[in-house]
Design a protein around this motif. Sequence first.
Motif, short mmCIF file in Angstrom:
data_model
loop_
_atom_site.label_atom_id
_atom_site.label_comp_id
_atom_site.label_asym_id
_atom_site.label_seq_id
_atom_site.Cartn_x
_atom_site.Cartn_y
_atom_site.Cartn_z
N ALA A 42 -4.41 22.27 -3.31
CA ALA A 42 -4.49 20.92 -2.76
C ALA A 42 -4.05 19.96 -3.86
O ALA A 42 -4.30 20.22 -5.06
N VAL A 43 -3.39 18.88 -3.48
CA VAL A 43 -2.84 17.94 -4.46
C VAL A 43 -3.27 16.53 -4.09
O VAL A 43 -3.10 16.09 -2.95
N PHE A 44 -3.81 15.82 -5.06
CA PHE A 44 -4.27 14.43 -4.89
C PHE A 44 -3.31 13.50 -5.60
O PHE A 44 -3.03 13.68 -6.79
N LEU A 45 -2.77 12.52 -4.86
CA LEU A 45 -1.84 11.53 -5.41
C LEU A 45 -2.52 10.16 -5.34
O LEU A 45 -2.45 9.48 -4.31
N GLN A 47 -10.80 -1.78 -2.87
CA GLN A 47 -10.19 -0.88 -1.91
C GLN A 47 -8.98 -0.18 -2.53
O GLN A 47 -8.10 -0.84 -3.10
N LEU A 48 -8.93 1.13 -2.40
CA LEU A 48 -7.88 1.93 -2.99
C LEU A 48 -7.22 2.82 -1.93
O LEU A 48 -7.79 3.04 -0.86
N ASP A 49 -6.04 3.31 -2.25
CA ASP A 49 -5.38 4.26 -1.36
C ASP A 49 -4.72 5.35 -2.18
O ASP A 49 -4.59 5.27 -3.39
N GLY A 92 0.82 -1.19 0.00
CA GLY A 92 0.00 0.00 0.00
C GLY A 92 0.86 1.24 0.00
O GLY A 92 1.73 1.43 -0.84
N LEU A 93 0.68 2.09 1.01
CA LEU A 93 1.43 3.33 1.13
C LEU A 93 2.74 3.15 1.87
O LEU A 93 3.50 4.10 2.02
N ASP A 94 3.00 1.93 2.34
CA ASP A 94 4.16 1.65 3.17
C ASP A 94 5.04 0.57 2.54
O ASP A 94 4.77 0.07 1.45
N THR A 95 6.10 0.20 3.26
CA THR A 95 7.06 -0.79 2.76
C THR A 95 7.44 -1.70 3.92
O THR A 95 7.52 -1.27 5.07
N LEU A 103 -5.14 8.57 2.31
CA LEU A 103 -6.52 8.37 1.88
C LEU A 103 -6.77 6.89 1.66
O LEU A 103 -5.94 6.19 1.06
N HIS A 104 -7.90 6.41 2.13
CA HIS A 104 -8.36 5.05 1.85
C HIS A 104 -9.82 5.16 1.43
O HIS A 104 -10.65 5.74 2.13
#
Length: 657
Positions: free
Chosen positions: A464-467, A411-413, A322-325, A402-403
């Motif tokens: 604002a920035v969406f990634l 399910q997205l992030d 996901g957003l981590d490692t 964001l989830h």
Amino acid sequence: MPPHPAPAPQPTPEPTDPLTAELVVDVAAAVTPAISPDGRLVAHGVVANGGKGGRPHGSIWVTAADGSTAPHRLTDGTARDLAPKWAPDSASLFFTSDREEQGTAQLQRIRLDGGEDIAEAEALTSWRGGICDHLPLFDGRTVALLAEDEPTAEDERREAECDDAKVWGRHLPPTRLRLLDLETGVLRTVDGLGDRHVVGLVQRPDGGPLAVLSWSTPELDPGVMTAELHVVDPHSASVHDLGPVGIEAQSPAWWHHDGVWHLAHLAVTPEHLVGGLAVIDTVPPASGPAVGHRDLTAGMSVSPSELVQVADGPPLALFADGLDTALYRLHPESLRFHQVSAAPGMLAGLTASRGGETVALLASTAYEPKNVHAGPTGGPLVRLSDTMPELRRIRWGVQERLHYQASDGVQLDGLLILPAGRSRDNGPFPLVTLVHGGPYYRYADEFALNAIDCGQWLATAGYAVFLPNPRGGSGHGHEFAAVVAGAVGGDEWTDILSGIDLLVAQGVADPERLGISGWSHGGFIAAWAAARTDRFKAAMMGAGISDWGMQAGTGDWGLLDAALGGSTGWEGPGPHVHDRHSPISYASGIRTPVLILHGEEDTNVPLGQAIHFHRALRHFGVEHELVVYPREGHGLDERAHQLDALRRIRAWYDRWL
């Protein structure tokens, strides 16, 4: 769970220094950590702008792995000094440098005596073709080198007389495996590999043979689809061919269990042209090709990104989660990977001591740029480098995780960066969506700031920035990544829209002030957005694809791009599948102003993609601007070009949003 790396500082509550384009471009970045075999020292490179011709330069640094000493610079940074690797006795350090001739790297060595006194670097090669990569062997007397052939007298005559016709298929010189005897300086070529292009190698930890990965040609297409594994004896230079391996094969790693040597590597999940990476394992036979290749990551919901061998045990691997490692180790009995530790954000550049008890890597969190960290394999890790302290004086936009759910429930992030100094309560804000490239890539919860990943650059200007991390990317296993095969602009596009809709509904994004940007595959999505909807008031297409049929026929990745677009132009008169997925097909309906940025010498996504889109927009009277950067490839290397892109992108959104 073992402790995470040291917590990153939170955004500065009050502004102290303004964020300038020069600060973004000129910050120094830690790269390529290498821990010594005995686990005591860590070397790494530092890359910064300001070199000759406005291109980055590099220097080599070393420090104690336990953080007990400050980093010590070994080279002065006036050349491209990169890729540090240790001798097996941990007493000297090898690296490449173009200090003798700009643009031509040679192998250098620095001897360390354990004290503060460091000897001058000594040049070990003067190979006119330059050195591409190197691997010190366990005998302490030999270094394996990857290098192109030196130009012959005939080559030099032809170049001098411009008698330089290129025969396609033979126009790129292969990189060959060569063995350097450190005592005599003799460099011999391993002839048994023929004209195959060598792309990776590692030596068995007992000092035995080399595992070598090669392609049939240096061309990406068909090179990445023709990978083979070989076992090479470094003493006799004899070659044992193990046969074909997976697409995009990389990172070979030996490991030993119950008296048997295994050989693993990373490659795209078998039987797929597009999909997630997998760890593939085999037991090399005494003769003949290898059989019984096994996918050790089948069914996992995380994605392997790096694979590293250790001397006494199974390999270590980094997995995008996901957003981590997370750091994993292979269990030799079950042949499955088990998590050893996890960290927020991004980990990369994994390197392990000989026994695997200590590791060093690059770590980055939301407000802390990539720096070298080291420590026990299970943690905790200590930060060793601090290459960008000046960035702590900037007030950054708050970066949120964001989830959310896609329209079909997947399910997205992703990440949201709020304007600097603002909270959600101050919204709605103009929103710029930055789409990552690949598509097999991801946004981790890390700090990213450069001419391409410019989220905080826009946030400090009030956006604002969406990634988003749509389907097709890494971090969620093979099936999540494989969805885009033959269907680009489908589920990945609606995944992005779902995130934007959520931010509008939450009062974060102003629906009348939406912009979208991306580079490479992200540039395709930006063009696709302009072509498929009028919701966006401005778009930036960086090195993006406008025509998937043209991309399959002219881009470096060839048939792999065809697998994304769904077809090629030579399959008949059409209509073609790729036409349905190409922004150029819908150019007549575009009303969104588009900024197009492209490198003039880009072969990954050739400049023709940008020119094609530009001509279509001009034909239909669409407001747009095409900017071409001379001498640049698929990214931007030169300082002046990076500065121009940052200023131009911000000005484009200031104008239209």
